[in-house]
Design an enzyme around this catalytic site. Structure first.
Site, PDB file in Angstrom:
ATOM      1  CB  THR A   1     -10.879   2.424  10.260  1.00 55.47           C
ATOM      2  OG1 THR A   1     -11.123   2.494  11.659  1.00 55.47           O
ATOM      3  CG2 THR A   1     -11.765   1.395   9.634  1.00 55.47           C
TER       4      THR A   1
ATOM      5  CD  GLU B   1       9.084  19.896  24.037  1.00 57.12           C
ATOM      6  OE1 GLU B   1       9.935  19.007  23.897  1.00 57.12           O
ATOM      7  OE2 GLU B   1       8.336  19.981  25.037  1.00 57.12           O
TER       8      GLU B   1
HETATM    9  P1  ATP Z   1     -11.345   5.238  15.881  1.00 51.70           P
HETATM   10  O1  ATP Z   1     -10.175   5.014  16.771  1.00 51.70           O
HETATM   11  O2  ATP Z   1     -12.362   6.173  16.462  1.00 51.70           O
HETATM   12  O3  ATP Z   1     -11.925   4.006  15.297  1.00 51.70           O
HETATM   13  P2  ATP Z   1      -9.800   5.703  13.512  1.00 51.70           P
HETATM   14  O4  ATP Z   1      -8.432   6.128  13.905  1.00 51.70           O
HETATM   15  O5  ATP Z   1      -9.990   4.300  13.070  1.00 51.70           O
HETATM   16  O6  ATP Z   1     -10.821   6.102  14.644  1.00 51.70           O
HETATM   17  P3  ATP Z   1     -10.908   6.347  10.991  1.00 51.70           P
HETATM   18  O7  ATP Z   1     -12.174   5.607  11.240  1.00 51.70           O
HETATM   19  O8  ATP Z   1      -9.928   5.724  10.087  1.00 51.70           O
HETATM   20  O9  ATP Z   1     -10.244   6.694  12.371  1.00 51.70           O
HETATM   21  O10 ATP Z   1     -11.227   7.810  10.468  1.00 51.70           O
HETATM   22  C1  ATP Z   1     -12.524   8.361  10.485  1.00 51.70           C
HETATM   23  C2  ATP Z   1     -12.711   9.278   9.299  1.00 51.70           C
HETATM   24  O11 ATP Z   1     -11.875  10.416   9.443  1.00 51.70           O
HETATM   25  C3  ATP Z   1     -12.296   8.640   7.992  1.00 51.70           C
HETATM   26  O12 ATP Z   1     -13.369   7.995   7.381  1.00 51.70           O
HETATM   27  C4  ATP Z   1     -11.828   9.825   7.176  1.00 51.70           C
HETATM   28  O13 ATP Z   1     -12.913  10.464   6.550  1.00 51.70           O
HETATM   29  C5  ATP Z   1     -11.290  10.778   8.202  1.00 51.70           C
HETATM   30  N1  ATP Z   1      -9.811  10.665   8.366  1.00 51.70           N
HETATM   31  C6  ATP Z   1      -9.152  10.328   9.489  1.00 51.70           C
HETATM   32  N2  ATP Z   1      -7.821  10.367   9.304  1.00 51.70           N
HETATM   33  C7  ATP Z   1      -7.621  10.729   8.026  1.00 51.70           C
HETATM   34  C8  ATP Z   1      -6.461  10.930   7.226  1.00 51.70           C
HETATM   35  N3  ATP Z   1      -5.224  10.799   7.727  1.00 51.70           N
HETATM   36  N4  ATP Z   1      -6.635  11.287   5.926  1.00 51.70           N
HETATM   37  C9  ATP Z   1      -7.868  11.447   5.416  1.00 51.70           C
HETATM   38  N5  ATP Z   1      -9.003  11.273   6.126  1.00 51.70           N
HETATM   39  C10 ATP Z   1      -8.907  10.926   7.409  1.00 51.70           C
END
Ligand code: ATP
Length: 496
Positions: A115, A336
């Site tokens: 997201t 690996e």
């Molecule tokens: P889902 O598949 O459950 O919807 P997603 O992959 O869309 O999850 P996000 O909603 O983007 O995940 O991430 C949730 C929260 O985790 C974000 O709001 C952020 O606070 C934190 N987060 C996840 N990945 C990162 C990242 N690479 N860098 C910084 N914060 C992150």
């Protein structure tokens, strides 16, 4: 307004009927049922939909998230930005007649930042951001999903116009709910209609539209998606967003600690090392838990102790799988590196990276440099691939004196390749019809090939056991090593 008039008039009629002494209960039931149906089909009942997303109703749906707010995920960010550059430079791509990019699919485990990536993409391209989740489209009533898809695209267009933007990004989370293979759901007509409407809307997107809409979708089950979604002109770009490695975890921790006061002795590297298998969302939660623990203790700064405690809290709370033991990890690393070494020896330049962070069911992974899909393979090429498959088990044997169960998938793949060789008439049996051959003969021919390759691999591995140990140590420390780094170590070892 119309609705208010109707309600007022209805109430008036009811008062009049009561005045006449009539029993109005059946009318009340009927009225209630009609109102509930209306609200549901308009998407205002249970499960409010995307109408209100993009920062809440009234708030401008402009994303503040930038790519620098996303820790790690360097490959995914690079691939996404490359695709978005086409969108940004749409006048030039249009001039060259390049088909506009309509959809990008982000795949990977939950909480890895998909997201966030979509939001950062909106910020990067100066687009409005509209969010929807696959499950919001599906209701019991036929046709609701398709109608909501139309509304979603309409809303993206009108929001962009309202905010003076040329671009809009529609983000659909959990796309597998509506984008699953058609005909597989029990109430399949409704699902199929919703998916069909999405395809129709995407097909209708043109580069000369006044608002260019890009659909970014996310899923952790890309294998469930209908092929029609992945065809050119729809989601023809796929970007993989994986669990972060140690470096990535450190970046994410730094990002989420930006607004939190830390004690001087805090060592985030140690926390990154201890949080193997954590997603970005877990790390965010860890930072928050750390701060809560400090608050409970009446401290003004967060210390290392609170962060260590927070790791356990997140692991327990989320039922995260336990980190593999050091001994297991060491074995995975050796395994690996064995694959990587054989791959480099038989086909120099073929290793892209080696990691010991889990990917799905695998504990580690050697990523080969992608080669174009070929149609014809020579005998030599297939034999090389069999050798690479065997590299892991042979390396384990060379370092630890015995193999483990971790090689069963490798052997399965090696056996498939052997069957391919026999079927193509490239084995010692010559051109054969397998139908008329005894199992015994086939088995013998397969065994011959496998034993020969095993001997070859043993030669390669035994000559470089020290290198495998050295690279395994590095992998244990940093969890990932790039192909270039590996090649330079191999070169040094060969020169010595
Ligand atoms: P889902 O598949 O459950 O919807 P997603 O992959 O869309 O999850 P996000 O909603 O983007 O995940 O991430 C949730 C929260 O985790 C974000 O709001 C952020 O606070 C934190 N987060 C996840 N990945 C990162 C990242 N690479 N860098 C910084 N914060 C992150």
């Amino acid at each position: 307004m119309g609705m208010e008039w109707l309600i007022g008039a209805g109430a008036g009629v009811f008062v009049f009927l009561i005045y006449l002494g009539l029993d109005i209960t059946p009318f009340l039931f009927l009225g209630g049922a009609v109102a509930a149906l209306y609200l549901l089909t308009q998407g205002r009942g249970v499960g409010r939909n995307f109408e209100f997303l993009g920062g809440g109703e009234g708030a401008p749906p402009i994303s503040q998230v930038t790519f620098s707010d996303i820790g790690g995920q360097d490959t995914a960010k690079r691939e996404l930005m490359e695709a978005l550059d086409f969108v940004k430079d749409s006048s030039r791509t249009e001039q060259l007649g390049i088909r506009p990019l309509k959809g990008i699919l982000l795949t990977g485990p939950p909480g890895t930042g998909k997201t966030l990536m979509a939001k950062a993409a909106a910020e990067y391209t100066g687009a409005v951001f509209v969010y929807a989740s696959g499950s919001e489209f599906i209701e019991m009533y036929a046709g609701v999903g398709a109608q909501r898809i139309r509304q979603l695209f309409g809303r993206a267009r009108s929001l962009a116009q309202k905010h003076g933007k040329n671009h809009a990004i529609i983000f659909i989370d959990e796309i597998e709910v509506i984008g699953g293979k058609r005909g597989t759901h029990t109430s399949h007509l409704e699902y199929d209609q919703t998916l069909n409407q999405l395809l129709v809307e995407m097909d209708g997107l043109r580069s000369h539209d006044d608002v260019h809409i890009l659909v970014v979708a996310a899923t952790n089950r890309a294998d469930l998606l209908d092929d029609a979604l992945l065809r050119p002109g729809r989601f023809d770009r796929q970007v993989r967003v994986d669990l972060p490695e140690k470096e990535g975890r450190l970046r994410i921790l730094e990002i989420h600690m930006r607004n939190k006061p830390l004690e001087d002795e805090v060592d985030l590297e140690e926390i990154a090392r201890e949080t193997f298998g954590f997603s970005g969302a877990h790390l965010e939660s860890l930072c928050n838990e750390g701060a809560i623990l400090a608050y409970r203790k009446g401290k003004t700064r967060i210390g290392q102790e609170e962060l260590r405690e927070a790791i356990d809290k997140v692991i327990l709370g989320e039922r995260l799988e336990k980190r593999p033991t050091d001994a297991e990890l060491k074995r995975v690393a050796g395994h690996e590196v064995g694959h990587a070494l054989v791959s480099e020896v038989v086909d120099p330049g073929s290793v892209a990276s080696v990691t010991v962070t889990s990917r799905g069911r695998a504990l580690g992974f050697m990523r080969p440099v992608p080669v174009e899909e070929r149609h014809l393979y020579t005998k030599e090429h297939i034999l090389d691939r069999i050798a690479v498959c065997l590299g892991g088990a042979v390396a384990e044997e060379a370092i630890y004196g015995e193999r483990s169960t971790g090689s069963s998938q490798d052997f399965e793949q090696a056996n498939q390749l052997v069957s391919q060789l026999i079927g193509a008439g490239l084995s010692s049996l010559g051109i054969v019809n397998e139908k008329y051959l005894s199992q015994e003969k086939l088995h013998q021919a397969a065994k011959e090939i496998l034993e020969e390759q095993e001997e070859r691999v043993r030669g390669i591995i035994n000559a470089r056991v020290d290198l495998i140990k050295q690279v395994s140590e590095i992998l244990m420390e940093q969890e990932k090593i790039s192909g270039e780094e590996f090649r330079s170590l191999l070169k040094l070892a060969t020169a010595a």
